[in-house]
Design a protein around this motif. Structure first.
Motif, PDB file in Angstrom:
ATOM      1  N   SER A 225       0.830  -1.234   0.153  1.00 47.80           N
ATOM      2  CA  SER A 225       0.014  -0.097  -0.147  1.00 47.80           C
ATOM      3  C   SER A 225       1.022   1.169  -0.088  1.00 47.80           C
ATOM      4  CB  SER A 225      -0.795  -0.126   1.252  1.00 47.80           C
ATOM      5  OG  SER A 225       0.039  -0.061   2.386  1.00 47.80           O
ATOM      6  N   GLY A 226       0.302   2.403  -0.598  1.00 55.13           N
ATOM      7  CA  GLY A 226       1.148   3.511  -0.788  1.00 55.13           C
ATOM      8  C   GLY A 226       1.788   3.734  -2.008  1.00 55.13           C
ATOM      9  N   ASP A 227       2.223   4.785  -1.913  1.00 53.38           N
ATOM     10  CA  ASP A 227       2.869   5.382  -3.410  1.00 53.38           C
ATOM     11  C   ASP A 227       4.645   5.060  -3.594  1.00 53.38           C
ATOM     12  OD1 ASP A 227       3.814   6.435  -5.842  1.00 53.38           O
ATOM     13  OD2 ASP A 227       3.317   8.627  -5.180  1.00 53.38           O
ATOM     14  N   TRP A 228       4.756   3.856  -3.759  1.00 51.71           N
ATOM     15  CA  TRP A 228       6.077   3.026  -3.834  1.00 51.71           C
ATOM     16  C   TRP A 228       6.468   2.824  -5.260  1.00 51.71           C
ATOM     17  CZ3 TRP A 228       9.068   2.524   0.363  1.00 51.71           C
ATOM     18  CH2 TRP A 228       8.428   2.852   1.548  1.00 51.71           C
ATOM     19  N   ARG A 229       7.673   3.491  -5.838  1.00 52.37           N
ATOM     20  CA  ARG A 229       8.144   3.329  -7.200  1.00 52.37           C
ATOM     21  C   ARG A 229       9.464   2.731  -7.274  1.00 52.37           C
ATOM     22  NH1 ARG A 229       6.066   9.326  -9.084  1.00 52.37           N
ATOM     23  NH2 ARG A 229       4.183   9.229  -7.897  1.00 52.37           N
ATOM     24  N   PHE A 230       9.735   2.262  -8.355  1.00 52.45           N
ATOM     25  CA  PHE A 230      11.109   1.489  -8.583  1.00 52.45           C
ATOM     26  C   PHE A 230      11.716   2.214  -9.593  1.00 52.45           C
ATOM     27  CE2 PHE A 230      13.178  -1.550 -11.280  1.00 52.45           C
ATOM     28  CZ  PHE A 230      14.068  -2.295 -10.532  1.00 52.45           C
ATOM     29  N   ASP A 231      13.274   2.414  -9.159  1.00 55.99           N
ATOM     30  CA  ASP A 231      14.145   3.242  -9.779  1.00 55.99           C
ATOM     31  C   ASP A 231      15.266   2.170 -10.274  1.00 55.99           C
ATOM     32  OD1 ASP A 231      16.092   5.300 -10.429  1.00 55.99           O
ATOM     33  OD2 ASP A 231      17.299   4.607  -9.057  1.00 55.99           O
ATOM     34  N   PRO A 232      15.098   1.512 -11.716  1.00 55.70           N
ATOM     35  CA  PRO A 232      16.002   0.354 -12.195  1.00 55.70           C
ATOM     36  C   PRO A 232      17.537   0.904 -12.015  1.00 55.70           C
ATOM     37  CG  PRO A 232      14.920   1.666 -13.809  1.00 55.70           C
ATOM     38  CD  PRO A 232      14.322   2.243 -12.487  1.00 55.70           C
TER      39      PRO A 232
ATOM     40  N   SER B   5      19.158   1.951  -9.546  1.00 58.58           N
ATOM     41  CA  SER B   5      19.870   1.670  -8.503  1.00 58.58           C
ATOM     42  C   SER B   5      19.174   0.395  -7.796  1.00 58.58           C
ATOM     43  CB  SER B   5      19.801   2.753  -7.169  1.00 58.58           C
ATOM     44  OG  SER B   5      18.319   2.989  -7.236  1.00 58.58           O
ATOM     45  N   ASP B   6      18.195  -0.140  -8.574  1.00 58.49           N
ATOM     46  CA  ASP B   6      17.358  -1.462  -8.049  1.00 58.49           C
ATOM     47  C   ASP B   6      16.631  -1.062  -6.727  1.00 58.49           C
ATOM     48  OD1 ASP B   6      17.903  -3.030 -10.313  1.00 58.49           O
ATOM     49  OD2 ASP B   6      19.787  -3.541  -9.579  1.00 58.49           O
ATOM     50  N   THR B   7      16.289  -0.003  -6.520  1.00 58.46           N
ATOM     51  CA  THR B   7      15.713   0.436  -5.279  1.00 58.46           C
ATOM     52  C   THR B   7      14.229   0.665  -5.459  1.00 58.46           C
ATOM     53  OG1 THR B   7      17.602   1.581  -4.716  1.00 58.46           O
ATOM     54  CG2 THR B   7      15.866   2.372  -3.653  1.00 58.46           C
ATOM     55  N   ILE B   8      13.444   0.376  -4.479  1.00 56.97           N
ATOM     56  CA  ILE B   8      11.979   0.417  -4.276  1.00 56.97           C
ATOM     57  C   ILE B   8      11.824   1.654  -3.321  1.00 56.97           C
ATOM     58  CG2 ILE B   8       9.576  -0.294  -3.901  1.00 56.97           C
ATOM     59  CD1 ILE B   8      10.544  -2.894  -4.982  1.00 56.97           C
ATOM     60  N   PHE B   9      11.310   2.958  -3.598  1.00 57.26           N
ATOM     61  CA  PHE B   9      11.437   4.024  -2.579  1.00 57.26           C
ATOM     62  C   PHE B   9      10.128   4.704  -2.793  1.00 57.26           C
ATOM     63  CE2 PHE B   9      12.428   5.783  -6.694  1.00 57.26           C
ATOM     64  CZ  PHE B   9      12.037   7.278  -6.358  1.00 57.26           C
ATOM     65  N   SER B  10       9.794   5.737  -1.811  1.00 61.81           N
ATOM     66  CA  SER B  10       8.694   6.598  -1.751  1.00 61.81           C
ATOM     67  C   SER B  10       9.329   8.118  -1.048  1.00 61.81           C
ATOM     68  CB  SER B  10       7.533   5.807  -0.719  1.00 61.81           C
ATOM     69  OG  SER B  10       6.520   6.876  -0.702  1.00 61.81           O
ATOM     70  N   ALA B  11       8.572   8.864  -1.852  1.00 64.31           N
ATOM     71  CA  ALA B  11       8.756  10.430  -1.306  1.00 64.31           C
ATOM     72  C   ALA B  11       7.907  10.649  -0.263  1.00 64.31           C
ATOM     73  CB  ALA B  11       8.892  11.315  -2.835  1.00 64.31           C
ATOM     74  N   ARG B  12       6.664   9.732  -0.257  1.00 63.55           N
ATOM     75  CA  ARG B  12       5.519  10.088   0.634  1.00 63.55           C
ATOM     76  C   ARG B  12       5.339   9.018   1.802  1.00 63.55           C
ATOM     77  NH1 ARG B  12       2.419  14.155  -1.347  1.00 63.55           N
ATOM     78  NH2 ARG B  12       2.922  15.095  -3.440  1.00 63.55           N
ATOM     79  N   ASN B  13       5.718   7.875   1.740  1.00 57.84           N
ATOM     80  CA  ASN B  13       5.400   6.978   2.551  1.00 57.84           C
ATOM     81  C   ASN B  13       6.584   6.445   3.161  1.00 57.84           C
ATOM     82  OD1 ASN B  13       3.338   6.211   0.038  1.00 57.84           O
ATOM     83  ND2 ASN B  13       2.396   6.276   2.146  1.00 57.84           N
ATOM     84  N   GLU B  14       6.445   5.674   4.507  1.00 60.47           N
ATOM     85  CA  GLU B  14       7.655   5.127   5.166  1.00 60.47           C
ATOM     86  C   GLU B  14       7.153   3.619   5.440  1.00 60.47           C
ATOM     87  OE1 GLU B  14      10.071   6.906   7.897  1.00 60.47           O
ATOM     88  OE2 GLU B  14      10.560   8.215   6.010  1.00 60.47           O
ATOM     89  N   THR B  15       8.275   3.127   5.875  1.00 61.04           N
ATOM     90  CA  THR B  15       8.157   1.420   6.116  1.00 61.04           C
ATOM     91  C   THR B  15       7.557   1.193   7.589  1.00 61.04           C
ATOM     92  OG1 THR B  15      10.285   1.443   6.869  1.00 61.04           O
ATOM     93  CG2 THR B  15       9.753   0.947   4.514  1.00 61.04           C
ATOM     94  N   ASP B  16       7.545   1.897   8.374  1.00 61.08           N
ATOM     95  CA  ASP B  16       7.171   1.378   9.819  1.00 61.08           C
ATOM     96  C   ASP B  16       5.666   1.184   9.896  1.00 61.08           C
ATOM     97  OD1 ASP B  16       7.316   0.907  12.403  1.00 61.08           O
ATOM     98  OD2 ASP B  16       7.197   3.242  13.087  1.00 61.08           O
ATOM     99  N   GLY B  17       5.478  -0.088  10.338  1.00 61.45           N
ATOM    100  CA  GLY B  17       3.949  -0.771  10.396  1.00 61.45           C
ATOM    101  C   GLY B  17       3.742  -1.154   9.179  1.00 61.45           C
ATOM    102  N   LEU B  18       4.477  -1.189   8.101  1.00 65.81           N
ATOM    103  CA  LEU B  18       3.899  -1.542   6.713  1.00 65.81           C
ATOM    104  C   LEU B  18       4.122  -3.128   6.709  1.00 65.81           C
ATOM    105  CD1 LEU B  18       3.186  -0.093   4.075  1.00 65.81           C
ATOM    106  CD2 LEU B  18       5.278  -0.380   3.491  1.00 65.81           C
ATOM    107  N   GLN B  19       3.146  -3.760   5.903  1.00 67.50           N
ATOM    108  CA  GLN B  19       3.084  -5.338   5.466  1.00 67.50           C
ATOM    109  C   GLN B  19       2.687  -5.392   4.109  1.00 67.50           C
ATOM    110  OE1 GLN B  19      -0.019  -7.156   7.937  1.00 67.50           O
ATOM    111  NE2 GLN B  19       1.177  -6.913   9.817  1.00 67.50           N
TER     112      GLN B  19
END
Length: 599
Positions: A365-372, A374-388
């Motif tokens: 859930s949330g706005d997570w995007r893939f940067d090929p 760096s092979d990184t999945i990141f978000s400028a709005r969401n954080e991982t704490d409490g995420l499943q």
């Protein structure tokens, strides 16, 4: 309650009212209690100073000291004396949190999440505003001047908020300021004595009557002016769209806060960001992993690909809305075993999503995007704490023969070959000798030779090695002490690989943790880790493991166990490092990443 105390309390209320403008800057109200607590501390300490024999001029200094104790107690109590009073260690940790906040300011678009660093900056800023307001209104008795810092809070929030602040925070902030002015006026009037005709026994008593009792003309005029000013300020911008507040967002790029909804940008240092959360002597669980892989690998956050001669740092992560993981990923095709994982994060707040290597799809859930890149999945709005979330990935099964045949360099990775001139000539000489002794010819042979050198008995894994800002730290690690933690080993191999002509970067994440009786894996703060990734043409980025940890958490990949031939009678690389260390020491070296928070 005397008049000055009343003014001080109203100053605190006015500051809090102005702070409501932050509701348009943050995505939620997580900033409310820290900011409110700081304002209360400033008001109470300043008022206590005025009631004491201490000169009132010292109240700002004492209030600032009290705020520092407040921040220490709320953010770094485990490192403070008595859980409240700052120590050198607690101040360093506060500095790390603040630096992560400044990174967020330059990378995120509003409204921003209530990241720990951003909330700390907001708390410090509003505490400073409360201090200045109290100084002007209560100490100097110039309440009108207190409107300047209050206006600054509202103006700054309006400038950075994507759509301005809105009418409700404006009304609240203006009402708070007018209430402060009213309290100040009442205090000034009381200093002339008790109003004539208003002794307690002589006050008029009202009863039911057909006659109107008119209020004082001055009171009526003051209320009319105040309410008229608020009404005009709220209604006029609604009638003229150009006056609705905020700053135009040029193509959605924001004003110093990164991209808008169309583009997501993050430029943070994961070492600094994670260090602020993982420091401390207590081992804490950060995530639980359920996976179909009986021998899972590392969980990767992101990579550091830029080396300035001193540290590795990440490039800017930028991905359009089309790169949202909910729309599907397009990773490089890699042959291997399909793995399904379910990950639950409990005590880690980062904008990078911990995932296994070679991700195929992510359900989160949330706005997570893939940067090929760096092979990184990141978000400028969401954080991982409490995420499943659930991850489908591929566990590569690279073979030695396949890696040996990779002799070309991917043009996209040439930037990861740069080695600044400040890198010590002794490090370059040592790298050449390690490759010569191993008789390494292909890029893969060179990579394995460097890894075997760093994992030889000459080197010792030690998390208690003091960090150093010296430019000779890398040469000192490779040629003298031979002791360090994973960042030093990962950085050393990445630099030596670049010297050998192999593109390299440093990956940051976690080892697999400990398996539980129910089959799940629990990852703790102790499992934070860094390792090098090397690029081989036609294959992609391949991880290696040069860190000789003895706790069983690190594991050299199967493909990297290939034997490397040594020239007979020439001795090993460790002997040569001693010879080089005994030679000239004038060369400059670069330092690996200098933070030591379990990573």
């Amino acid at each position: 309650m005397n008049g000055r105390t009343r003014v001080a309390l109203h100053g605190g209320v006015a500051t809090f009212a102005a702070a409501t403008a932050l509701s348009s800057v943050f995505t939620n109200w997580g900033w409310l209690f820290p900011v409110t607590g700081a304002i209360i501390v400033v008001v109470l300490v300043s008022e206590l100073v005025r009631w004491s024999p201490i000169p009132s001029g010292l109240s700002p200094l004492l209030a600032a000291a009290a705020v520092s104790c407040y921040l220490t107690a709320t953010e770094t109590s485990s490192r403070a004396y008595g859980g409240v009073f700052p120590t050198e260690s607690s101040l360093r940790q506060l500095g790390a949190i603040a630096r992560s906040g400044f990174h967020d300011v330059s990378a995120l678009s509003t409204p921003v999440p209530t990241h720990r660093g951003l909330v700390l900056l907001a708390t410090v800023g509003l505490a400073g505003v409360a201090l200045v307001v109290d100084l002007f209104a209560a100490t100097m008795r110039r309440a009108a001047l207190a409107g300047l810092p209050l206006l600054a809070v509202f103006a700054l929030s309006t400038a950075v908020a994507k759509h301005g602040v809105g009418w409700l925070p404006f009304v609240v902030a203006t009402a708070g300021y007018l209430w402060l002015l009213l309290a100040d006026s009442r205090d000034r009037l009381s200093r002339w004595g008790r109003p004539v005709g208003f002794d307690r026994d002589n006050r008029p008593r009202f009863t039911w009557s057909d006659q109107e009792v008119a209020p004082a003309p001055l009171s009526v005029m003051g209320r009319r002016i105040g309410f008229s000013a608020i009404a005009v300020a709220v209604v006029v911008p609604l009638l003229f769209p150009g006056l609705r507040g905020g700053v135009p967002q040029h193509n959605g790029n924001g004003l110093g806060f990164g991209g808008g909804s169309g583009a997501s940008r993050v430029t943070l240092n994961p070492i600094v960001r994670i260090q602020a959360q993982l420091v401390g002597s207590t081992v804490r669980d950060v995530m639980t992993v359920t996976t179909s892989d009986p021998d899972p690998g590392y969980l990767r956050l992101t990579s550091l690909d830029r080396f300035d001669g001193t540290t590795f740092s990440p490039s800017t992560l930028q991905a359009p809305i089309s790169a949202q993981v909910s729309r599907g990923l397009k990773p490089p095709l890699v042959a291997g075993k399909a793995v399904q994982s379910q990950i639950s994060v409990s005590a880690l707040s980062t904008p990078w999503l911990p995932v296994p290597q070679q991700v195929e799809s992510v359900h989160v859930s949330g706005d997570w995007r893939f940067d090929p890149a760096s092979d990184t999945i990141f978000s400028a709005r969401n954080e991982t704490d409490g995420l499943q979330y659930a991850v489908d990935s591929t566990k590569p099964d690279w073979t030695v023969a396949q890696l040996e045949s990779a002799t070309t360099i991917d043009p996209k990775a040439t930037a990861m070959l740069q080695v600044p001139a400040s890198v010590s000539s002794q490090v370059r000489t040592l790298t050449a000798h390690v490759l010569a002794v191993a008789h390494a010819v292909t890029p893969f042979d060179k990579a394995v030779a460097i890894q075997q050198y760093l994992t030889s008995p000459l080197f010792t894994y030690d998390v208690n090695v003091a960090s150093s800002a010296s430019s000779d730290a890398l040469a000192n690690f490779l040629l003298h002490t031979h002791r360090g933690f994973c960042q030093q080993y990962a950085s050393a191999m990445a630099i030596m690989a670049r010297i050998a002509g192999i593109p390299s970067r440093v990956a940051v994440g976690f080892t697999r943790g400990e398996q539980q009786p129910d089959g799940t894996w629990v990852v703790t703060t102790r499992d934070a880790h860094a390792w090098p990734e090397l690029d081989f043409g036609g294959i992609g980025w391949v991880p290696f493991e040069p860190t000789p940890r003895t706790d069983g958490q690190t594991e050299v990949p199967n493909y990297a166990h290939a034997p490397v031939k040594s020239k007979p009678g020439k001795g090993g690389a460790p002997d040569q490092s001693q010879k080089i260390a005994a030679g000239r020491r004038g060369g400059k070296a670069s330092a690996p990443i200098q933070s030591r928070a379990q990573l």
